[in-house]
Design a protein around this motif. Structure first.
Motif, PDB file in Angstrom:
ATOM      1  N   LYS A 238     -17.348  39.621 -33.512  1.00 52.25           N
ATOM      2  CA  LYS A 238     -17.766  41.034 -32.978  1.00 52.25           C
ATOM      3  C   LYS A 238     -19.205  41.274 -32.889  1.00 52.25           C
ATOM      4  O   LYS A 238     -19.662  42.163 -31.978  1.00 52.25           O
ATOM      5  CB  LYS A 238     -16.740  41.959 -33.825  1.00 52.25           C
ATOM      6  N   ASN A 239     -19.860  40.877 -34.207  1.00 51.61           N
ATOM      7  CA  ASN A 239     -21.207  41.440 -34.173  1.00 51.61           C
ATOM      8  C   ASN A 239     -22.207  40.624 -33.983  1.00 51.61           C
ATOM      9  O   ASN A 239     -23.344  40.439 -34.571  1.00 51.61           O
ATOM     10  CB  ASN A 239     -21.329  41.643 -35.832  1.00 51.61           C
TER      11      ASN A 239
ATOM     12  N   ASP B 153     -14.075  38.569 -22.653  1.00 49.62           N
ATOM     13  CA  ASP B 153     -13.582  39.492 -23.583  1.00 49.62           C
ATOM     14  C   ASP B 153     -14.518  39.626 -24.844  1.00 49.62           C
ATOM     15  O   ASP B 153     -13.976  40.300 -25.622  1.00 49.62           O
ATOM     16  CB  ASP B 153     -12.126  39.226 -23.936  1.00 49.62           C
TER      17      ASP B 153
ATOM     18  N   ALA C 145     -17.485  40.798 -27.296  1.00 46.99           N
ATOM     19  CA  ALA C 145     -17.818  42.189 -27.593  1.00 46.99           C
ATOM     20  C   ALA C 145     -19.218  42.195 -27.007  1.00 46.99           C
ATOM     21  O   ALA C 145     -19.696  43.281 -26.212  1.00 46.99           O
ATOM     22  CB  ALA C 145     -18.280  42.411 -28.936  1.00 46.99           C
ATOM     23  N   HIS C 146     -20.083  41.131 -26.857  1.00 48.21           N
ATOM     24  CA  HIS C 146     -21.513  40.974 -26.277  1.00 48.21           C
ATOM     25  C   HIS C 146     -21.477  39.520 -25.378  1.00 48.21           C
ATOM     26  O   HIS C 146     -22.052  38.734 -26.140  1.00 48.21           O
ATOM     27  CB  HIS C 146     -22.561  41.116 -27.227  1.00 48.21           C
TER      28      HIS C 146
END
Ligand code: KIV
Ligand code: ZN
Length: 388
Positions: free
Chosen positions: A66-67, A90, A92-93
């Protein structure tokens, strides 16, 4: 104030192209989670159009982290870009990374295309990628052997078409540090819209210069380093993450650049990779090899025992290793033996140390390395031996 360098890790794409380094999708997800913990900015997760397996692992990685940004590599073809985006949509980035060769050699003999056709292909590919996401990277494959004015025109058109990162790869590890730095300076000055994109470098290690070329380019103004853990990658590999990151960290006033990498996660990350791909880390490898923090020579051991900065430019703890190792061998001195004896919990007089020291030297002529067990046996034999 130091400036930020983005760390783009391609262990799971270029690294996996290292002969014998294939990973299962589950293993790639495990590595991706560790890369997120390590604190890299971008994970290049794979080449989704290459195979269904690659597509699936990129998709799984995109869902698992996610990060961190997740990049998918795609040739400069609409079909590749669509497939790549389907795998990361899909995340996050998400980032689309599209590439096309720009050297005369590659354009003529590999692509069979004229420079004009290559420009058109690149423009179309980047525009298509930019219609899917705002995070688009364009790589000019074999940039270091491309004609500099043509390369500058390619960078300019890629940025115009929507690329937010332009990458200058030294695809075959041919560049020399000063020359590569000069190329980066030239591009930053010549490409009219250069301020609208991050300039990246991606250096291979065919002449063992991957990290040196990367660092020279960063000093010249590039702001993204494309690297792999332990330097694994196609042929002789890529610039190694640990060498680039630790050079920036160890020489802050020289570079004045920083990364978001948690350096204490470097060794655990490289160890995990080594276990997954089943390739041991060579003992002489910079920073992560077994010998990188081991001292054998008596002069060095003596210096280290007085002040570790005499022979260590970074601490083992700073990269997540337990500590320095004093290896006893034929070059070791009495001070190192004394400290080893104390570590093993023996209290010996100076005369007893002399006896054991002579025995260590005698054994070291026959045996390459002296382990703790050997020292203990020599103490028992020479100091505490009960006469027959
Ligand atoms: O080495 C190279 O040029 C590459 C590109 C795909 C970036 O790996
Ligand atoms: Zn590469």
């Amino acid at each position: 104030m130091s400036e930020r360098v983005y760390i783009f890790d391609t262990t799971l794409r270029d690294g996996e192209q290292s002969p014998g380094a294939t990973m299962t999708p589950q293993e790639k997800v495990r590595m991706a989670r560790q890369l997120e913990t390590l604190g890299v900015d971008i994970i290049e997760a794979g080449f989704p159009a290459a195979s269904d397996g690659d597509f699936e692992s990129v998709r799984m990685i995109a869902a698992a982290v996610k990060n961190v940004q997740v990049a998918a590599l795609c040739r400069a073809l609409t079909t590749d870009i669509d497939r790549g985006f389907a795998a990361i949509k899909d995340a996050a980035h998400p980032r689309i990374h599209t590439f096309l060769a720009t050297s005369e050699l590659h354009m003529k003999h590999k692509l069979g295309k004229s420079p004009r056709e290559v420009m058109d292909m690149a423009r179309a590919a980047v525009s298509h990628a930019a219609s899917l996401t705002t995070n688009v990277e364009f790589s000019a494959e074999d940039a270091s052997r491309s004609e500099p004015e043509f390369l500058a025109a390619m960078c300019e058109l890629a940025i115009e078409a929507g690329a937010t990162t332009v990458n200058i790869p030294d695809t075959v590890g041919y560049a020399q540090p000063a020359e590569f730095a000069e190329l980066i300076r030239f591009l930053l000055g010549r490409v009219k819209n250069s301020a609208k994109a991050v300039f990246a470098v991606h250096c291979h290690n065919d002449l063992g210069l991957g990290a040196a070329n990367t660092l020279a380019a960063l000093a010249a103004g590039a702001r993204q380093a494309e690297v792999t853990l332990s330097g694994i990658g196609e042929r002789a590999g890529n610039a190694s993450l640990e060498q680039v990151v630790m050079a920036l960290r160890t020489r802050p006033t020289y570079y004045n650049l920083e990364t978001s990498v948690d350096s204490e996660q470097i060794y655990p990350s490289c160890r995990l990779l080594s276990r997954i791909i089943g390739m041991p880390i060579p003992p002489y490898q910079a920073i992560i090899g077994r010998n990188a923090f081991a001292h054998e020579s008596g002069i060095h051991q003596h210096g280290m025992l007085k002040d570790r900065r005499t022979y260590e430019i970074m601490t083992p703890q700073s990269i997540g290793r337990a500590g320095t190792e004093m290896v006893l061998g034929k070059h070791s001195g009495r001070h190192a033996l004394k400290s080893k004896v104390e570590q093993l919990n023996y209290r010996l007089t100076d005369e007893q140390i002399d006896l054991v020291f002579a025995a260590v030297k005698e054994l070291a002529d026959r045996k390459k390395q002296i382990y703790d067990d050997d020292v203990e046996s020599l103490i028992l034999e020479n100091v505490f031996r009960i006469p027959d």
